[in-house]
Design a protein around this motif. Structure first.
Motif, mmCIF file in Angstrom:
data_model
loop_
_atom_site.group_PDB
_atom_site.id
_atom_site.type_symbol
_atom_site.label_atom_id
_atom_site.label_comp_id
_atom_site.label_asym_id
_atom_site.label_seq_id
_atom_site.Cartn_x
_atom_site.Cartn_y
_atom_site.Cartn_z
ATOM 1 N N GLU A 1 0.826 -1.209 0.000
ATOM 2 C CA GLU A 1 0.000 0.000 0.000
ATOM 3 C C GLU A 1 0.859 1.258 0.000
ATOM 4 O OE1 GLU A 1 -2.582 -0.325 3.333
ATOM 5 O OE2 GLU A 1 -4.021 -1.659 2.326
ATOM 6 N N LYS A 2 1.963 1.234 0.732
ATOM 7 C CA LYS A 2 2.856 2.398 0.759
ATOM 8 C C LYS A 2 3.518 2.614 -0.596
ATOM 9 C CE LYS A 2 3.588 4.743 3.544
ATOM 10 N NZ LYS A 2 2.892 5.986 3.957
ATOM 11 N N ILE A 3 3.849 1.524 -1.291
ATOM 12 C CA ILE A 3 4.456 1.656 -2.615
ATOM 13 C C ILE A 3 3.482 2.313 -3.586
ATOM 14 C CG2 ILE A 3 5.314 0.370 -4.616
ATOM 15 C CD1 ILE A 3 6.507 -1.643 -2.663
ATOM 16 N N VAL A 4 2.231 1.868 -3.547
ATOM 17 C CA VAL A 4 1.202 2.476 -4.402
ATOM 18 C C VAL A 4 1.017 3.941 -4.040
ATOM 19 C CG1 VAL A 4 -1.246 2.446 -4.992
ATOM 20 C CG2 VAL A 4 0.010 0.290 -4.780
ATOM 21 N N GLU A 5 0.995 4.229 -2.764
ATOM 22 C CA GLU A 5 0.814 5.613 -2.297
ATOM 23 C C GLU A 5 1.953 6.508 -2.766
ATOM 24 O OE1 GLU A 5 0.991 7.893 2.001
ATOM 25 O OE2 GLU A 5 0.049 5.916 1.926
ATOM 26 N N THR B 1 12.734 14.853 -4.332
ATOM 27 C CA THR B 1 12.052 13.907 -5.212
ATOM 28 C C THR B 1 12.782 12.564 -5.233
ATOM 29 O OG1 THR B 1 11.280 15.724 -6.617
ATOM 30 C CG2 THR B 1 11.211 13.514 -7.559
ATOM 31 N N LYS B 2 14.105 12.631 -5.244
ATOM 32 C CA LYS B 2 14.905 11.400 -5.206
ATOM 33 C C LYS B 2 14.706 10.649 -3.893
ATOM 34 C CE LYS B 2 19.624 9.629 -5.711
ATOM 35 N NZ LYS B 2 19.547 8.816 -4.481
ATOM 36 N N ASP C 1 13.653 6.799 -3.388
ATOM 37 C CA ASP C 1 14.449 5.876 -2.578
ATOM 38 C C ASP C 1 13.601 5.189 -1.515
ATOM 39 O OD1 ASP C 1 16.688 6.506 -4.032
ATOM 40 O OD2 ASP C 1 17.452 7.980 -2.589
ATOM 41 N N VAL C 2 12.692 5.940 -0.903
ATOM 42 C CA VAL C 2 11.805 5.347 0.109
ATOM 43 C C VAL C 2 10.929 4.268 -0.519
ATOM 44 C CG1 VAL C 2 9.849 5.804 1.632
ATOM 45 C CG2 VAL C 2 11.796 7.366 1.611
ATOM 46 N N ARG C 3 10.401 4.561 -1.693
ATOM 47 C CA ARG C 3 9.588 3.558 -2.409
ATOM 48 C C ARG C 3 10.413 2.310 -2.697
ATOM 49 N NH1 ARG C 3 8.422 5.050 -8.423
ATOM 50 N NH2 ARG C 3 10.696 4.768 -8.318
ATOM 51 N N ASN C 4 11.660 2.491 -3.117
ATOM 52 C CA ASN C 4 12.539 1.356 -3.401
ATOM 53 C C ASN C 4 12.886 0.583 -2.132
ATOM 54 O OD1 ASN C 4 12.495 2.139 -6.075
ATOM 55 N ND2 ASN C 4 14.426 3.258 -5.953
ATOM 56 N N ASN C 5 12.997 1.296 -1.016
ATOM 57 C CA ASN C 5 13.282 0.622 0.258
ATOM 58 C C ASN C 5 12.138 -0.293 0.667
ATOM 59 O OD1 ASN C 5 15.855 1.687 0.781
ATOM 60 N ND2 ASN C 5 15.010 3.560 1.647
ATOM 61 N N ASN D 1 3.946 5.974 -5.361
ATOM 62 C CA ASN D 1 3.847 6.118 -6.820
ATOM 63 C C ASN D 1 2.859 7.218 -7.188
ATOM 64 O OD1 ASN D 1 5.736 4.240 -7.770
ATOM 65 N ND2 ASN D 1 4.299 2.542 -7.579
ATOM 66 N N GLU D 2 1.733 7.249 -6.487
ATOM 67 C CA GLU D 2 0.749 8.297 -6.739
ATOM 68 C C GLU D 2 1.293 9.668 -6.348
ATOM 69 O OE1 GLU D 2 -2.652 7.080 -4.505
ATOM 70 O OE2 GLU D 2 -3.267 5.529 -5.959
ATOM 71 N N LEU D 3 2.060 9.715 -5.265
ATOM 72 C CA LEU D 3 2.642 10.982 -4.819
ATOM 73 C C LEU D 3 3.633 11.523 -5.840
ATOM 74 C CD1 LEU D 3 2.904 13.078 -2.523
ATOM 75 C CD2 LEU D 3 4.744 11.669 -1.586
ATOM 76 N N LEU D 4 4.430 10.628 -6.420
ATOM 77 C CA LEU D 4 5.404 11.062 -7.427
ATOM 78 C C LEU D 4 4.725 11.573 -8.695
ATOM 79 C CD1 LEU D 4 8.054 8.218 -7.026
ATOM 80 C CD2 LEU D 4 8.374 10.637 -6.470
#
Length: 240
Positions: free
Chosen positions: A29-33, A206-207, A211-215, A35-38
């Motif tokens: 869910e955090k990854i989807v969130e 932005t980076k 990075d957080v999404r990748n983590n 992605n939407e934020l970016l």
């Protein structure tokens, strides 16, 4: 010997459920969130001209300083001679209103700080429950998996520290540069330096989100690959 077995099993089941919920629900869910934020205007690739903000530090016109002295002696040393009319350019700017922070960058910083804190909390939560399973089961496999998770958590923690350090350095460097703008308002280089600092920080923030999404993806990958081994080893040691 077996009096506390039901309570222990219940604790183990709770730990397993918490870890499974993190891996299968919270992290995705955090990854989807993220992605939407970016994809939102705040973090979306933009014309960096939009980041430019009026500094409210005016460039004062040159000042004519009159200093006449009757009876000046020409043969006096240069240091003692009275000065004649002098044009003073670039007097320090005096403004009654405060110089504002860059609104766009400050909004991004608030969002990023919340995201990084949430990542640290959830990664630490996963690390804690796997540590509990490792201690309670006494399995070597669980210990190996716990080390892998702990290594990832340390990397995430170091990245979070770097992020907050970058934010504090941004304000410190921008403050010093603005002081130079106020002191030398005629120097265009200082004004351009402020713009460059804002643009660089915007890209860095932005980076950080990427990075957080990748983590989160790495945590899912490490936990998912080893979860079946961890769970089977845990059950074998718990119910044997």
């Amino acid at each position: 010997m077996f009096t506390n077995m039901p309570s222990k099993v219940q604790k183990y089941d709770t730990a397993i459920q918490n870890v499974e919920q993190l891996i299968t629900k919270c992290y995705p869910e955090k990854i989807v969130e993220l992605n939407e934020l970016l994809g939102m205007p705040m973090f979306k690739p933009r014309d960096l001209e939009e980041l430019r903000q009026e500094l409210c530090i005016p460039v004062l016109p040159p000042v004519l300083a009159e200093n006449h002295c009757d009876g000046c002696i020409d043969d006096q040393p240069q240091s003692k001679r009275a000065l004649t009319d002098v044009i003073v350019a670039g007097c320090p700017a005096v403004t009654c209103s405060p110089v504002p922070c860059n609104k766009t960058v400050c909004e991004m910083i608030k969002v990023v700080q919340t995201i990084v804190r949430t990542l640290i909390k959830q990664a630490n939560f996963l690390n804690m429950w796997i540590t509990v399973l490792t201690i309670q089961s006494g399995s070597a496999i669980c210990a190996s998996i716990q080390e892998d998770i702990n290594d990832e958590f340390k990397k995430i923690e170091l990245n979070a520290i770097d992020c907050f350090k970058m934010i504090s350095e941004y304000f410190a460097v921008r403050d010093k540069t603005l002081a130079l703008v106020a002191k030398y308002p005629h120097a265009e280089e200082h004004r351009k330096a402020v713009v460059e600092i804002d643009e660089k920080t915007c890209l860095s923030l932005t980076k950080v989100v990427c990075d957080v999404r990748n983590n989160y993806s790495l945590l899912i990958d490490v936990a998912t690959k080893n979860w079946i081994k961890l769970k089977s080893s845990f059950n074998a040691n718990t119910y044997s």
